[in-house]
Scaffold this motif. Structure first.
Motif, PDB file in Angstrom:
ATOM      1  N   MET A  45       1.675  22.756  60.309  1.00  0.00           N
ATOM      2  CA  MET A  45       1.666  22.637  58.841  1.00  0.00           C
ATOM      3  C   MET A  45       2.429  23.785  58.188  1.00  0.00           C
ATOM      4  N   ILE A  46       2.224  24.996  58.676  1.00  0.00           N
ATOM      5  CA  ILE A  46       2.937  26.150  58.115  1.00  0.00           C
ATOM      6  C   ILE A  46       4.428  26.036  58.370  1.00  0.00           C
ATOM      7  N   SER A  47       4.818  25.563  59.546  1.00  0.00           N
ATOM      8  CA  SER A  47       6.241  25.398  59.858  1.00  0.00           C
ATOM      9  C   SER A  47       6.909  24.387  58.933  1.00  0.00           C
ATOM     10  N   VAL A  48       6.206  23.282  58.679  1.00  0.00           N
ATOM     11  CA  VAL A  48       6.760  22.263  57.779  1.00  0.00           C
ATOM     12  C   VAL A  48       6.873  22.811  56.356  1.00  0.00           C
ATOM     13  N   MET A  49       5.845  23.529  55.907  1.00  0.00           N
ATOM     14  CA  MET A  49       5.890  24.091  54.552  1.00  0.00           C
ATOM     15  C   MET A  49       6.984  25.147  54.409  1.00  0.00           C
ATOM     16  N   ILE A  50       7.171  25.977  55.426  1.00  0.00           N
ATOM     17  CA  ILE A  50       8.239  26.981  55.387  1.00  0.00           C
ATOM     18  C   ILE A  50       9.593  26.305  55.384  1.00  0.00           C
ATOM     19  N   TYR A  90       9.987  30.331  68.072  1.00  0.00           N
ATOM     20  CA  TYR A  90       9.058  31.176  68.826  1.00  0.00           C
ATOM     21  C   TYR A  90       7.674  30.537  68.905  1.00  0.00           C
ATOM     22  N   PHE A  91       7.210  29.958  67.809  1.00  0.00           N
ATOM     23  CA  PHE A  91       5.882  29.359  67.790  1.00  0.00           C
ATOM     24  C   PHE A  91       5.810  28.146  68.706  1.00  0.00           C
ATOM     25  N   PHE A  92       6.814  27.272  68.660  1.00  0.00           N
ATOM     26  CA  PHE A  92       6.750  26.030  69.395  1.00  0.00           C
ATOM     27  C   PHE A  92       7.141  26.168  70.868  1.00  0.00           C
ATOM     28  N   PHE A  93       8.054  27.061  71.190  1.00  0.00           N
ATOM     29  CA  PHE A  93       8.577  27.087  72.550  1.00  0.00           C
ATOM     30  C   PHE A  93       8.189  28.322  73.352  1.00  0.00           C
ATOM     31  N   LEU A  94       7.902  29.426  72.724  1.00  0.00           N
ATOM     32  CA  LEU A  94       7.649  30.652  73.465  1.00  0.00           C
ATOM     33  C   LEU A  94       6.209  31.121  73.400  1.00  0.00           C
TER      34      LEU A  94
END
Length: 95
Positions: A45-50, A90-94
């Motif tokens: 949700m934060i990624s989409v909002m950013i 970084y959040f999704f892959f690492l």
């Protein structure tokens, strides 16, 4: 003959846009510090909002930086968008 435009005082919309850029940087710093404690659903949700916020900020930058004197607005918006991209990667892959 082109009409000249004289500005009396500062442009209030320009100040609001600069505050939006500062808010973007503040949000990115907060997300970067709290990224390790986020659950996956909150991170999505934060990624989409950013992403949406940076998209609108880039669109506003494209509109506001039409003059050569306003080119200084492009750099913090582009750097903020790139840093948000790296945070999402970084959040999704690492993480």
């Amino acid at each position: 003959m082109a009409a000249s435009f004289n500005r009396n005082g500062s442009d209030k919309l320009q100040k609001v846009f600069l505050y939006l850029i500062l808010l973007n940087w503040l949000l990115l710093i907060i997300v970067a510090f709290n990224m390790n404690t986020l659950r996956f659903s909150h991170g999505v949700m934060i990624s989409v909002m950013i992403f949406i916020y940076n998209y609108f900020l880039a669109h506003l930058c494209f509109i506001r930086a039409a003059r050569a004197q306003d080119a200084y607005l492009i750099y913090p918006v582009v750097i903020g968008a790139l840093s948000s991209f790296f945070l999402v990667v970084y959040f999704f892959f690492l993480l």
